[in-house]
Scaffold this active site. Structure first.
Site, short mmCIF file in Angstrom:
data_model
loop_
_atom_site.label_atom_id
_atom_site.label_comp_id
_atom_site.label_asym_id
_atom_site.label_seq_id
_atom_site.Cartn_x
_atom_site.Cartn_y
_atom_site.Cartn_z
N GLY A 48 -6.83 110.28 80.69
CA GLY A 48 -7.83 110.45 81.73
C GLY A 48 -7.25 111.20 82.91
CG ASP A 73 -10.31 110.22 72.98
OD1 ASP A 73 -10.82 111.18 72.39
OD2 ASP A 73 -10.17 110.15 74.22
CG ASP A 86 -9.44 112.22 78.90
OD1 ASP A 86 -9.16 113.38 79.27
OD2 ASP A 86 -10.43 111.60 79.32
CD GLU A 130 -9.29 114.71 82.33
OE1 GLU A 130 -9.53 115.11 83.49
OE2 GLU A 130 -9.93 113.79 81.82
CG MET A 172 -14.26 116.02 79.04
SD MET A 172 -12.88 115.36 79.97
CE MET A 172 -11.70 116.69 79.83
CE1 TYR A 208 -17.21 114.70 82.11
CE2 TYR A 208 -18.78 114.65 80.31
CZ TYR A 208 -17.56 114.28 80.84
OH TYR A 208 -16.70 113.50 80.12
#
Length: 626
Positions: free
Chosen positions: A358, A396, A398, A400, A466, A468
């Site tokens: 995240g 998963d 994530d 970034e 992603m 958005y």
């Protein structure tokens, strides 16, 4: 463009920020609760020496920077114990942090644990356990129980048995399975084995095989084995084997072939007061196919626990629980993990994936990329921990962002994501899902161009793109723009910042369409000080939000600032001097139709708690995909 580009925030900061302060308060409150309970130990009678009891230690989990330990006191005699006290030594550098169900004190490296006022009595044949979070890598030595040897005899040195081999499954039918495992070892001999199904004991056998009957067709089960020695000490639990019985028809009761995945946040149980049961009461559980549980942390190149209290320790009352059954103080698994287990029992079509990283916790992926095999092993050990192996159907990541900048900048190189995905697939195998959330920066020379997403896709089941957070009030003066545009439009602040551009670029690079999921935000982004109703207006700053300025849940916005127009496939609203953009059931329906037309594998959303109490956005996604 500012130095903080919008896509650097494609995971909203409130993903860890909104619950962060509340979570800290909750944990602090929980720690404070331990103090008065610990003080109650003075009410217990003095510890009595008893050779007819044993104390055994198991390291329940290890996440690199710490571990969870558990002691179990078993009364092997014929009279009840009225109190108990365990003493042991840890080597220098190993220590107990927080503890539960016991009062733990230390003098140097010598540790003592005593019962609390309510769990000192142990009936003949009964057991009592307590646990703690610790630091360091040492193991306890010199154990004494009520002044005597912890093995129940007068001579120290009777070690607990080793872990048996991970069971193998054969002869799987609609209602039965045969399990086999390699024997455990013990310095004084193994007496028998406990067979655990989904964490609960279903049999005790003397050999190394067991056939479990009476199962349900088309159902997932997880089996582990634990050895007992001649003193009835139990050793560590074996690795887990997953079994899916044949028959049952399969299929989903509501969803079709498309993936409809939602994120469930661990911290939502605090300030947001959103729990797994809400998926049932809203009707959403019947309409989704997968849940991403967010987030596990990534520290030092390893997968680690995100929030232990929310994950597996928080106790639920009967009215809060998925099945209406309250948690007990001594059950082996509580918290979100246990509620997800209950949800899967009620809705067996749902698969749960543990998401790591995240926006806030992506900093550890750089170290992970330096040793992908070690990272994959650490993740597998955590996801497949016997206490919750049956809860999760895969992992998963994530990150970034690979070889690009998010909260921090990564320089691992274009091949890092592919190397990591290959190691994860090799470790988790073909029976587990391995997925990733990825950037939607479709601009020329943007984040999609920075890593080998096509090469890595060979090892992933799908990408959560992603789509958005393209635009938002981090640009305080605007221009106002929809944060989740499906397509470009005249006056868009940045070309390539839209869903269609991102999907097109990924497909052009070689990512199969069926491995791409379209992202939907169950929230809006907004500005204040806006006079222009149409997009492109100027602003003075971020609009007020419940948890963070510039962000608000759909369930709030639909009433406080109803949509006044649409642009590029998404809605916007102007109310007073505030300007918001967000998706509605109508725009989601059109986006799902677009996803179907592109041959995408489905869609996903961030996150459940932003929806209405009756799950109207989830319903729109389900109807639109199928």
């Amino acid at each position: 463009m500012s130095t903080e580009t919008p896509l650097r925030r494609s995971r909203p900061r409130w993903r860890l920020g909104a619950g962060g302060a509340t979570r800290s308060k909750a944990v602090a409150g929980f720690t404070a609760l331990l103090l008065p309970l610990a003080a109650m130990v003075g009410l217990a009678s003095p510890a009595e020496a008893a050779t007819s009891a044993t104390a055994t230690y198991v390291k329940k989990s290890d996440w690199g920077s710490g571990f969870e330990g558990q002691w179990t006191v078993k009364n092997t005699g014929t009279t009840a114990l009225s109190s108990w006290a365990i003493e042991w030594d840890f080597p220098s550098g190993t220590a107990v942090g927080s503890a539960w169900d016991a009062s733990v004190t230390s003098s140097g490296t010598h540790w003592t644990a005593k019962n609390l006022g309510w769990n000192g009595t142990v009936a003949p044949g009964a057991s009592i356990s307590f646990g703690f979070n610790g630091t360091g890598s040492g193991s306890p030595t010199g154990c004494k129980l009520n002044g005597a040897s912890c093995d129940g005899g007068s001579v120290p040195g009777d070690n607990a048995p080793s872990a048996p081999g991970t069971p193998t499954a054969s002869g799987v039918t609609d209602t039965s399975v045969k399990l086999s495992w390699s024997a455990a070892t013990d310095d004084k001999g193994v007496k028998n084995y406990d067979v655990l199904r989904d964490g609960s004991k279903v049999a005790t056998v003397t050999g190394t095989t067991y056939t479990n009957t009476g199962l349900t067709a088309g159902t997932d089960y997880s089996y582990t084995v634990q050895a007992r020695d001649t003193a009835d000490q139990t050793g560590p639990v074996s690795g887990a084997v997953k079994v899916h019985t044949t028959g049952g028809g399969g299929g989903n009761p509501g969803p079709g072939d498309k993936v409809n995945l939602g994120y469930f946040t661990e911290w939502g149980v605090y300030g947001r007061n959103y729990h797994v049961k809400n998926l049932v009461t809203s009707g959403s559980a019947a309409k989704i196919t997968h849940i991403n549980y967010a987030f596990g942390n990534v520290q030092g190149g390893k997968c680690t626990i995100g929030d232990a209290y929310a994950d597996y320790d928080k106790a639920y009352t009967a009215d809060q629980s998925v099945d209406g059954v309250a948690d007990t103080w001594d059950q082996p698994l509580r918290g979100n993990f246990n509620q997800l287990r209950k949800l899967k029992a009620k809705y067996p079509h749902i698969k749960v994936i543990w998401s790591f990283g995240g926006w806030t916790w992506s900093g550890g992926f750089g170290a992970a990329a330096q040793n992908p095999a070690a990272f994959a092993q650490s993740c597998y050990d955590l996801v497949e921990d016997p206490r919750w192996a049956d809860v999760f159907d895969g992992i998963d990541i994530d990150w970034e962002y690979p070889n690009a900048c998010g909260l921090t900048c990564d320089t691992s190189g274009p091949a890092a994501l592919k190397n990591l995905s290959s190691a994860l697939r090799s470790k988790f195998g073909s029976n587990n899902l391995v997925t990733a959330a990825i950037t939607a920066d479709g601009s020329a020379g943007g984040k999609i161009d920075a890593a080998d997403y096509a090469g890595a896709s060979a090892y992933f089941d799908w990408y959560n793109v992603m789509t958005y957070d393209f635009f938002g009030a981090w640009e305080a003066k605007g221009p106002t723009a929809p944060h989740s545009p499906l397509t470009s439009y005249s006056g868009v602040p940045q070309e390539g910042f839209n869903s269609a551009a991102a999907i097109a670029k990924l497909k052009a690079q070689g990512v199969p369409a069926k491995k791409l999921l379209l992202g939907i935000g169950f929230y809006g982004r907004g500005w204040t000080g806006v006079t222009q109703a149409a997009p492109g207006g100027t602003a003075t700053g971020a609009a007020p939000g419940t948890y963070e300025a510039g962000i608000e849940d759909y369930k709030v916005l639909k009433n406080s600032c109803p949509a006044t127009g649409t642009i590029a496939g998404t809605a916007y609203a102007h109310c007073g001097t505030n300007w918001w953009s967000y998706d509605t059931p109508a725009t989601i329906t059109s986006k799902m139709a677009w996803a179907n037309s592109q041959g995408l594998g489905g869609a996903f959303f961030w996150e459940f708690s932003g929806d209405t109490a009756n799950g109207e956005l989830v319903s729109a996604m389900d109807s639109g995909l199928n």
